[in-house]
Design an enzyme around this catalytic site. Structure first.
Site, short mmCIF file in Angstrom:
data_model
loop_
_atom_site.label_atom_id
_atom_site.label_comp_id
_atom_site.label_asym_id
_atom_site.label_seq_id
_atom_site.Cartn_x
_atom_site.Cartn_y
_atom_site.Cartn_z
N HIS A 173 0.83 -1.21 0.00
CA HIS A 173 0.00 0.00 0.00
C HIS A 173 0.86 1.26 0.00
CE1 HIS A 173 -3.61 -2.42 1.00
NE2 HIS A 173 -2.76 -3.11 1.75
N SER A 303 15.15 19.03 -16.90
CA SER A 303 14.30 20.21 -16.86
C SER A 303 14.91 21.33 -17.68
CB SER A 303 14.10 20.68 -15.41
OG SER A 303 13.43 21.92 -15.36
N LYS A 309 18.52 18.88 -12.49
CA LYS A 309 17.46 17.89 -12.34
C LYS A 309 17.63 16.77 -13.36
CE LYS A 309 12.49 17.85 -11.41
NZ LYS A 309 12.16 16.52 -11.94
N GLU A 316 9.87 6.07 -17.70
CA GLU A 316 8.71 6.84 -18.15
C GLU A 316 8.32 6.47 -19.58
OE1 GLU A 316 9.44 10.85 -15.41
OE2 GLU A 316 9.89 10.90 -17.56
#
Length: 449
Positions: A173, A303, A309, A316
């Site tokens: 969870h 980014s 970043k 992805e």
């Protein structure tokens, strides 16, 4: 149907041009792998027809030579311009191939080779296109999808061995749970992939069963006796895969149940990849405010405005592939329902989506293996920083002190942000040395059988 202008330098003829004019829908043609399989069907059928004595040897050889020329052409697809969304039987694409092959065969041999009477002899679009769906899919599974699955499985297995000494907090969870070893997490992925590989292998005999010989409606009208068996014998020799004729041609013309089943497997593989990709994204999250259990390879700036970043771009991309494959499967499922009486009439879309799914999965699995899993680094300090403070470790004491007492200790440890072993020592009569053994995370990851 009247006169029609065809480009002077085109190898195709009027039927192809009519289809080009009639279907300016997506701008996407059927995949090259499908067209190559279609040309292979034409050359094998020509060989079989010559062997059976129903096609003149010189005409047959001209067809075969034309097919060889096309298969060697790196610019092949400029001769096959018809949109995916066309007549549901794929007749336009079948005639496109017939016209191109006949034109090239006539041009190179000096003979008159007819697209219908010679190239399409003993065939119908209604058995050729279903055959092509099976053939192109079988080749893609054998040459691309299974090797990609095996490569990803091997990469995960090797990586698991290299990280087996790391222990991490398990999560259910998305909340802290009992500890697991890093290799146990990876080998869970490996077991999923093994199941997918076995399921895919189980479907290969069905996808290597072909409709050619059924002609227009499944009765075999106009197909010479022995065509189906001779075709499959030659095709099996050429591809080194075992192809057989269908026991019942009606089923393979009227339905696409096997293609739907294969698509279901691609969807299942996509589900597995989505799980792996998301696990990697969570484990890599951070580097300060996330889990930061691992660091994926830094592949590109993440980014346009935030310097430094770095994002998990490969997982992805794989997650997007998984979503697309699931969408492709939905369309194929609907397409499979469009078998009306003796023919399915969503064949081009089914072919396009199925081959697209196989290509997307094959390419993305290699990238996931080589650019994410193979070289990720385990952040041991981050793993251990939270591992021994995990209140859920108290589960190991349930048998000694009971669930309620263990729950009180867990709550206290969480509230005071202390190691569970220290709180347990204060609240039980279990010696410290024994607690160290009972609460050792690595000890808790041993699987009892």
């Amino acid at each position: 149907m009247g006169q029609l202008e065809v480009p002077a330098n085109a190898l195709y003829g009027a039927q192809t041009q009519r289809a080009v004019d009639n279907f300016p829908i997506s701008g996407n043609t059927l995949p090259e792998s499908f067209i190559r399989a279609l040309i292979l069907i034409k050359t094998v059928t020509a060989q079989a027809n010559v062997k059976l004595g129903v096609l003149a040897p010189d005409i047959g050889q001209a067809v075969i030579n034309a097919c060889d020329t096309l298969l060697a052409n790196t610019q092949l697809m400029r001769h096959f311009p018809i949109d995916v969304f066309q007549t549901g039987s794929g007749t336009s694409t079948n005639m496109n191939a017939n016209e191109v092959i006949a034109h090239l065969a006539s041009q190179n041999s000096g003979l008159t080779v007819h697209p219908n009477d010679h190239v399409n002899y003993g065939q119908s679009s209604n058995d050729v296109i279903p055959t092509c769906i099976h053939l192109s899919t079988a080749l893609a599974i054998h040459h691309d999808l299974l090797p990609a699955l095996e490569h990803l499985l091997s990469t995960i297995t090797v990586k698991a061995e290299s990280v087996k000494h790391y222990c991490k907090t398990g999560r259910t969870h998305l909340m802290d749970a009992m500890p697991v070893r890093m290799d146990q997490s990876l080998l869970g992925w490996a077991a999923q992939l093994k199941q997918q590989i076995q399921t895919l292998k189980n479907i290969q005999p069905a996808i290597q069963t072909l409709a050619l010989g059924g002609t227009a409606v499944g009765t075999g009208v106009n197909a010479p006796a022995g065509l189906a068996s001779e075709f499959n014998r030659i095709l099996s020799d050429l591809t080194e895969l075992q192809f057989v004729a269908a026991d019942n041609f009606f089923a393979l013309l009227a339905s696409q149940d096997t293609a739907v089943s294969v698509s279901g497997i691609t969807k299942s593989i996509a589900v597995t990849l989505m799980k792996i990709a998301n696990d990697l994204r969570w484990m890599n999250s951070g580097p300060l405010a996330g889990l930061a259990e691992i660091s994926l390879p830094a592949l590109q700036p993440g980014s346009s405005i935030m310097p430094g970043k770095v994002n998990p771009v490969i997982p992805e991309a794989v997650a997007m592939v998984a979503a697309q494959v699931m969408g492709n499967d939905t369309a194929i499922t609907i397409g499979g329902q469009s078998g009306n009486f003796e023919l399915n009439v969503m064949l081009p879309m089914i072919a396009n989506n199925l081959l697209s799914s196989i290509q997307l999965l094959s390419n993305s699995m290699v990238l996931l293996a080589d650019k994410a899993i193979r070289d990720f680094v385990v952040n041991q300090d981050n793993l251990e920083r939270v591992l021994h403070k995990n209140p859920i470790l108290v589960t190991a004491l349930n048998a000694r002190i009971g669930y309620a007492k263990a729950a009180d200790i867990a709550k206290q440890a969480y509230q005071q942000q202390r190691a569970i072993i220290d709180v347990a020592e204060e609240n039980t009569n279990i010696p410290r040395a024994e607690l160290e053994l009972l609460l050792d995370p690595l000890h808790l990851t041993r699987i009892s059988r």
